[in-house]
Design a protein around this motif. Sequence first.
Motif, PDB file in Angstrom:
ATOM      1  N   SER A  72       0.811  -1.213   0.000  1.00 40.27           N
ATOM      2  CA  SER A  72       0.000   0.000   0.000  1.00 40.27           C
ATOM      3  C   SER A  72       0.849   1.269   0.000  1.00 40.27           C
ATOM      4  N   LEU A 111       2.101   1.912  -3.398  1.00 38.33           N
ATOM      5  CA  LEU A 111       1.017   2.317  -4.288  1.00 38.33           C
ATOM      6  C   LEU A 111       0.675   3.794  -4.132  1.00 38.33           C
ATOM      7  N   THR A 116      -6.167  -0.430 -12.325  1.00 36.93           N
ATOM      8  CA  THR A 116      -5.822   0.938 -11.946  1.00 36.93           C
ATOM      9  C   THR A 116      -6.441   1.420 -10.633  1.00 36.93           C
ATOM     10  N   ALA A 143      -4.273   1.785  -7.095  1.00 32.05           N
ATOM     11  CA  ALA A 143      -3.366   2.927  -7.018  1.00 32.05           C
ATOM     12  C   ALA A 143      -4.138   4.227  -6.848  1.00 32.05           C
ATOM     13  N   ARG A 144      -5.273   4.343  -7.534  1.00 30.88           N
ATOM     14  CA  ARG A 144      -6.086   5.549  -7.385  1.00 30.88           C
ATOM     15  C   ARG A 144      -6.611   5.674  -5.954  1.00 30.88           C
ATOM     16  N   ALA A 199      -3.761   6.692  -3.698  1.00 29.94           N
ATOM     17  CA  ALA A 199      -3.411   8.100  -3.918  1.00 29.94           C
ATOM     18  C   ALA A 199      -4.418   9.003  -3.218  1.00 29.94           C
TER      19      ALA A 199
END
Length: 320
Positions: free
Chosen positions: A26, A29, A289, A292-293, A296
């Motif tokens: 995590s 990421l 995807t 990672a989003r 973030a």
Amino acid sequence: MPGEHGGAARPGRRGVITVWLPTAESEALMGGLPAGFRADVWTGGPELPASADTVEVVVPPYGLTDAGLSRLAELPRLRLVQLESAGVEWIRPHVPDGVVLCNARGAYDRAVAEWVTGVVLAHLLRLPRFEQARRDERWDYTQTDSLEGKRVLLVGHGSLGAAVSPALAGFGARITAVARRPREGVHGVEELPGLLPEADIVVLLLPLTPATAGLVDASFLGRMRDGALLVNAGRGGLVVTEDLVAELREGRLYAALDVTAPEPLPAGHPLWSAPGLLLTPHTAGSNGTPPARAMALAKAQLVRYAAGEPLVNVIGGEGY
């Protein structure tokens, strides 16, 4: 209720802030922790990290058992639970009073838009039929259909609906949007009875709440036009399964489901054998995807938390 304390969840102390992350990957990421934080990993197991007395922010793994969720009440300095998921129904009852709950709204929008577009096109292009014919070694020519001109009713128009709408409109579909609260260009849910008979495709993008549970029942389905397609990318509990199965068995409606109640489906469940159904195992947000989003988003949330700034995606007393 969790989240009703709203905007800013100020850190309980100055100095280094402890956050629990769901996996060892995590931190990578999210591109590394923000300054002023240290992390431990809690995968939801019975053994809590040694920082249980000081952790202030938890990013829990999705799908914790009730036993794991109950451990949140044992964390005396916990102030913020930041989810990797958009749905909150699985954790909301377990978040202690005074702790802010935030979801990952926005992290899955593109992935879900791709899934919805994919299953709608697969249905219209008769791909399940042709795949079965291939297995049967039959050359099963038939005319296919087009998304152009189709009337699509989006039931739920938050960030997911805002992503799905242009994806389908790009193929020439005519979009009608419905949300809990009407606004310019978006109908209110109370208008559904009049809108359902006009739709060729009905896409469910709602969260599961007391107000939406079982929304798609025999009455809802009965208002859909013959041959219409029901697409569920929200939550399985939105649909009364036995009512949908009855319509599928009659051949009056078609469906594409990414979510069911229960999940996973047990052996012998009627959805396994229901005709006219395209079924995926909760994969709409799993195209690579979104993790990672989501991380973030979590990182940006940690920055806000440390600065005492208003948080985003707060789940309040009325839900989403």
